[in-house]
Design an enzyme around this catalytic site. Structure first.
Site, PDB file in Angstrom:
ATOM      1  N   LYS B  76      -8.321 -11.855 -30.885  1.00 22.48           N
ATOM      2  CA  LYS B  76      -7.355 -11.742 -29.784  1.00 22.48           C
ATOM      3  C   LYS B  76      -6.012 -12.303 -30.233  1.00 22.48           C
ATOM      4  CE  LYS B  76      -7.086 -12.974 -24.835  1.00 22.48           C
ATOM      5  NZ  LYS B  76      -7.788 -13.682 -23.732  1.00 22.48           N
ATOM      6  N   SER B 151      -8.680 -10.770 -19.609  1.00 21.30           N
ATOM      7  CA  SER B 151      -7.541 -10.491 -20.463  1.00 21.30           C
ATOM      8  C   SER B 151      -7.915 -10.113 -21.899  1.00 21.30           C
ATOM      9  CB  SER B 151      -6.620 -11.719 -20.506  1.00 21.30           C
ATOM     10  OG  SER B 151      -7.251 -12.807 -21.151  1.00 21.30           O
ATOM     11  N   SER B 175     -12.004 -14.053 -18.592  1.00 22.14           N
ATOM     12  CA  SER B 175     -11.350 -13.162 -19.557  1.00 22.14           C
ATOM     13  C   SER B 175     -12.189 -12.768 -20.774  1.00 22.14           C
ATOM     14  CB  SER B 175     -10.039 -13.783 -20.050  1.00 22.14           C
ATOM     15  OG  SER B 175      -9.049 -13.642 -19.083  1.00 22.14           O
TER      16      SER B 175
END
Lengths: 95, 486
Positions: B76, B151, B175
């Site tokens: 990420k 997310s 997330s």
């Protein structure tokens, strides 16, 4: 609670975010509905509840105040939007 | 697509260990898949050349005793990577190149892995659909124009499409677990303090936790083992001995007690979710576990409390983006204050601004007690609920999300309906406890749905074991037509 445009202008000033009037309108609407949702919490009686400030059982650890990296001034400055030799440059603050 | 990239992380690691394949071959295969990422938009930065070089270096001198020998991993874009752009999905950090490495990525590299690329995410991890990223929506590999969740949406999408053998995300309110549920993958949010937060772009410091996202529970155990550990640089890092999660993984769960909280049966929840939940219960019962009805009475107050605590901490954390030392700076403004205001207005997207303003308001003079203090008290009540429950049960079984993946744009203009996505995941973050989402099956649209298991602090091994037992019996299969390659 409803949040009006003046309130949005006040908090955007505090948060240092400039907003045009259209954005101010939308945010007033959004935040009003979000705070209405948040205010469900008032149903709960928390008079005898202690606030939870840390979910860890132990107090925060502190470390010795020693330099363990350093000497990377040039590397740090590489990411700055505007620099002059070894300084960050900002718009004039003293007349 | 190479068959190799369909394999699990554990399988690939074992093939490399047995010298049946080389790291270079593995890396090439994933790079080839990544070339077709355009429609998915899961990568912000591709590190193909760098990864190939690392793979070749590994093959010259292979260290085969590491946990992740010669494994390329995309992460990420919230983890700072030394010399590689780290954007947090924001225009504010579009050109930011850290000169240090986050502890978590460093731990992975120390176990033999190397960086394959940086994955798209909601801006500053604020979002549940990956629609707030400055670098565009991410699509879910399960269907076109469908969100992957957020997310950590780019992470979930890349993993599902076989663009990385495993990945890492961060979970502040769901997330990791919500995108895992939306894509039919495994995602674990560890106990707060198990994985170091050092070098991760901060959102809400008392809630943020990094965790693995993988294709199987076995892979999840392996990744967590590589990631977890004490870090002096994070003052909230827990100092405890490292555990061998992968070696100790077992599906023997006889006699364990599983709690079913009645408050998670919410109004309007699709019947299919209820059915999968029932199926989960049955599987656990058949495996010799005992099912016990429990109550977590303050569950419905978790989300409103979260929307005070998280924005409050975010407004404070994001105060650092002022256009002076790094990141974007607006060219407009006649003085310092105007420069700040224009920088933050142009550099942040709508959702981030919304949350900074909520946070600024609840922390502003005269409102602190009514909002922030109240929320911290509610947080205590939610933690008490879990403490009480764990006196009776070993873990708690719930659905991961109240719906399956939705269409892009469907919830974008209604913040509350977007926030409700995290209704089952948020309580866990507020209490700082670990939870895992595993694929439970498909709904009528053939969209995946997940089940969540929740445990007490530092009980990750038990959590993984139960998830392992359930996973074996559910026998979930991905149904992908690889539309993005066409």
């Amino acid at each position: 609670m409803s949040i009006d445009k003046d309130k949005i202008k006040h908090i955007s000033k505090l948060a240092r975010i400039s907003l045009d009037s259209k954005k101010t309108d939308t945010l007033a609407k959004d935040l009003s509905s979000i705070f209405k949702f948040i205010e469900q919490l008032n149903e709960l009686n928390t008079d005898k509840t202690e606030p939870l400030s840390s979910i860890l059982n132990e107090p925060l650890r502190s470390r010795k105040d020693v330099v363990n990296d350093g000497k990377i001034r040039e590397k740090i400055l590489e990411n700055s939007p505007q620099k002059n030799e070894e300084f960050f440059v900002v718009p004039k603050v003293i007349e | 697509m190479s068959e190799l990239t369909k394999k699990s992380l554990t399988e690939i690691a074992n093939l490399i260990k047995k010298k049946e394949i080389k790291s270079e071959e593995v890396t090439q295969s994933f790079i080839k898949n990544i070339e077709k990422d355009k429609k998915l938009n899961s990568f912000i930065t591709k590190c193909s050349e760098l990864a190939l070089k690392k793979a070749k270096d590994f093959d010259k001198k292979p260290k085969l005793n590491n946990l992740l020998p010669g494994i390329p991993i995309a992460v990420k874009d919230l983890f700072c990577t030394n010399g590689v752009k780290t954007t947090a999905g924001s225009k504010m950090l579009e050109n930011f190149i850290p000169n240090y490495e986050s502890t978590i990525t460093n731990n992975l590299w120390n176990e033999g892995a190397f960086l394959l690329g940086k994955l798209n995410c909601d801006e500053y991890a604020m979002g549940s659909s990956n629609e707030t990223s400055y670098f565009g929506n991410v699509m879910n590999p399960i269907a076109e124009n469908t969100v992957p969740g957020g997310s950590s949406g780019g992470s979930a999408s890349a993993l599902t499409a076989n663009l990385t053998p495993a990945t890492i995300g961060t979970d502040t309110g769901g997330s990791i677990r919500q995108p895992a549920s939306f894509t039919g993958t495994v995602g674990l949010k560890p106990t707060y303090g198990l994985c170091s937060r050092w070098g991760i772009v901060a959102f809400a410091s008392s809630l943020d936790q990094a965790g693995p996202m993988t294709k199987s529970v076995e892979d999840c155990a392996l990744m967590l083992e590589a990631m977890a550990g004490f870090d002096e640089k994070d003052s909230t890092s827990i100092n405890k001995k490292k555990e061998n999660y992968s070696k100790n993984l077992t599906d023997k769960i006889k006699g364990l007690k599983i709690g079913i909280p009645k408050e998670y049966r919410v109004e309007g929840m699709p019947k299919e979710i209820d059915k999968l939940w029932e199926n989960g219960k049955k599987i656990l019962k058949d495996s010799g576990a005992e099912i016990i009805d429990i109550s977590l009475p303050n569950t419905k107050y978790a989300l409103p409390a979260y929307y005070i605590v998280a924005p409050a901490e975010a407004s404070s954390n994001l105060a650092r983006y002022d256009g002076v030392k790094y990141g974007f700076r607006s060219s407009k403004g006649n003085n310092l204050i105007e420069m700040y205001e224009n920088t933050r207005s142009e550099g942040f997207g709508d959702e981030v601004k919304r949350r900074i303003l909520i946070g600024t308001y609840v922390l502003s003079s005269g409102y602190y007690d009514a909002y922030y203090l109240k929320a911290q008290k509610v947080r205590q009540l939610i933690k008490n609920d879990f403490d009480q429950a764990f006196k009776k049960v070993d873990t708690i079984l719930t659905p991961s999300t109240p719906s399956s993946a939705f269409k892009i744009g469907e919830k974008k203009d209604d913040p509350i309906s977007m926030y409700l996505n995290d209704i089952f995941t948020v309580p866990v973050n507020l209490a700082g406890i670990p939870a895992i989402s595993i694929p439970a099956g498909h709904d009528n649209n053939k969209f995946p749905l997940g089940l969540q298991l929740i445990a007490k602090p530092l009980d990750e091994q038990k959590l993984l074991n139960i998830a392992f037992a359930v996973e074996k019996k559910i026998n979930f299969k991905q149904m992908l037509n690889r539309w993005w390659e066409k």
